[in-house]
Design an enzyme around this catalytic site. Structure first.
Site, PDB file in Angstrom:
ATOM      1  N   GLY A  46       0.875  -1.174   0.000  1.00 27.18           N
ATOM      2  CA  GLY A  46       0.000   0.000   0.000  1.00 27.18           C
ATOM      3  C   GLY A  46       0.900   1.209   0.000  1.00 27.18           C
ATOM      4  N   GLU A  47       0.647   2.144   0.887  1.00 29.32           N
ATOM      5  CA  GLU A  47       1.477   3.337   1.004  1.00 29.32           C
ATOM      6  C   GLU A  47       2.132   3.296   2.387  1.00 29.32           C
ATOM      7  OE1 GLU A  47       1.773   4.937  -1.995  1.00 29.32           O
ATOM      8  OE2 GLU A  47       3.347   5.819  -0.758  1.00 29.32           O
ATOM      9  N   CYS A  78       5.946  -5.536   0.004  1.00 31.95           N
ATOM     10  CA  CYS A  78       6.178  -4.196  -0.561  1.00 31.95           C
ATOM     11  C   CYS A  78       6.164  -3.097   0.518  1.00 31.95           C
ATOM     12  CB  CYS A  78       5.176  -3.956  -1.679  1.00 31.95           C
ATOM     13  SG  CYS A  78       5.769  -2.751  -2.858  1.00 31.95           S
ATOM     14  N   ILE A 132       5.048  -3.385  -7.993  1.00 30.84           N
ATOM     15  CA  ILE A 132       4.293  -2.135  -8.182  1.00 30.84           C
ATOM     16  C   ILE A 132       4.939  -1.031  -7.340  1.00 30.84           C
ATOM     17  CG2 ILE A 132       2.036  -0.999  -7.925  1.00 30.84           C
ATOM     18  CD1 ILE A 132       0.813  -3.834  -8.189  1.00 30.84           C
ATOM     19  N   ARG A 133       5.518  -0.077  -8.006  1.00 29.90           N
ATOM     20  CA  ARG A 133       6.250   0.999  -7.304  1.00 29.90           C
ATOM     21  C   ARG A 133       7.056   0.418  -6.136  1.00 29.90           C
ATOM     22  NH1 ARG A 133       2.860   4.477  -4.942  1.00 29.90           N
ATOM     23  NH2 ARG A 133       4.481   6.038  -4.812  1.00 29.90           N
ATOM     24  N   HIS A 168       4.359  -8.733  -5.116  1.00 32.73           N
ATOM     25  CA  HIS A 168       3.004  -8.978  -4.571  1.00 32.73           C
ATOM     26  C   HIS A 168       2.439 -10.336  -4.978  1.00 32.73           C
ATOM     27  CE1 HIS A 168       2.134  -4.791  -3.300  1.00 32.73           C
ATOM     28  NE2 HIS A 168       2.942  -4.475  -4.292  1.00 32.73           N
ATOM     29  N   GLU A 170       0.097 -11.824  -3.633  1.00 29.85           N
ATOM     30  CA  GLU A 170      -1.367 -11.792  -3.418  1.00 29.85           C
ATOM     31  C   GLU A 170      -2.105 -11.272  -4.653  1.00 29.85           C
ATOM     32  OE1 GLU A 170       0.711  -9.621  -2.334  1.00 29.85           O
ATOM     33  OE2 GLU A 170      -0.175  -7.623  -2.371  1.00 29.85           O
TER      34      GLU A 170
HETATM   35  N1  GLN Z   1       5.628   2.799  -3.148  1.00 31.62           N
HETATM   36  C1  GLN Z   1       4.958   2.352  -1.976  1.00 31.62           C
HETATM   37  C2  GLN Z   1       5.609   2.916  -0.722  1.00 31.62           C
HETATM   38  O1  GLN Z   1       6.648   3.441  -0.781  1.00 31.62           O
HETATM   39  C3  GLN Z   1       4.940   0.838  -1.891  1.00 31.62           C
HETATM   40  C4  GLN Z   1       4.163   0.293  -3.057  1.00 31.62           C
HETATM   41  C5  GLN Z   1       3.469  -0.996  -2.779  1.00 31.62           C
HETATM   42  O2  GLN Z   1       3.274  -1.415  -1.639  1.00 31.62           O
HETATM   43  N2  GLN Z   1       3.007  -1.598  -3.839  1.00 31.62           N
HETATM   44  O3  GLN Z   1       5.058   2.843   0.321  1.00 31.62           O
END
Ligand code: GLN
Length: 201
Positions: A46-47, A78, A132-133, A168, A170
């Site tokens: 997530g973030e 992540c 993802i990022r 990920h 999931e």
């Molecule tokens: N870019 C997000 C962060 O720095 C992590 C991205 C993700 O969990 N898919 O928190």
């Protein structure tokens, strides 16, 4: 086996769905009391900034660290991996400091921020990694074991009862990484039960 999913923000539903495939019981964790009866915890992607702020607000960081000390396994994907790291390079995000790695957020850059790659994972085999990022693990220290790498960067690392992936699982139909974590959870549950038996003697 009762697996808690930290449900403050991010890919919560996806972890629940994949754990259901493996017949694991899932518990939503929003407050410290939700940690009481779980065998293991997943911190989703997530973030990391948002999850970290909310963790602090609800006093979950100290509660999670306490449970970890008592032997509870934790799997971070992540953003979850970022929060578990010893050091977050450049960013000042309150972290849990439970795995000996230094990690950099959004480190693949804008151009290739999200991609898929065929990975080879120790004890699992080939696996489709969805990034993802994603962060990049820049350094790791003694205790951490690399289970998979992509272009010389570790992407799956384990240290005692902590597991992290910068990708990920999931978001795929493949439950083998979650199964690996459930096996870890089972192992640590048995150890905790043995310790309790010894204390009773
Ligand atoms: N870019 C997000 C962060 O720095 C992590 C991205 C993700 O969990 N898919 O928190």
């Amino acid at each position: 086996m009762k697996i808690g999913i930290l449900a403050l923000q991010g890919n919560v539903r996806e972890h629940i769905n994949i754990l259901k495939k493996l017949d694991a019981e899932t518990i939503i964790v929003k407050l410290p009391k939700d940690l009481e009866n779980i065998d293991a915890l997943i911190i989703p992607g997530g973030e990391s900034t948002t999850i970290s702020l909310l963790m602090k607000k609800y006093k979950l960081n100290t509660a999670i660290k306490k449970k970890h000390k008592q032997g509870m396994p934790i799997y971070g994907t992540c953003a979850g991996a970022i929060l578990l790291a010893k050091e977050i390079i450049k960013d000042k995000i309150p972290n849990l400091n439970l795995i000996d790695i230094s990690i950099e957020r959004n480190s693949y850059g804008r151009q290739i921020a999200s991609f898929e790659a065929e990975l080879s994972i120790k004890d699992i085999g080939n696996f489709n990694g969805v990034f993802i990022r994603a962060p990049v693990i820049k350094r790791f220290y003694n205790g951490a074991e690399i289970l998979s790498e992509h272009k010389n960067n570790p992407v799956m690392v384990k240290q005692d009862n902590i597991l992290i992936t910068t990708f990920h699982p999931e978001l795929t139909d493949d439950a083998r990484v979650h199964e690996y974590f459930l096996n870890m959870a089972q192992e640590y549950k048995e150890v905790r039960e043995m310790q309790k038996d010894i204390e009773r003697l």
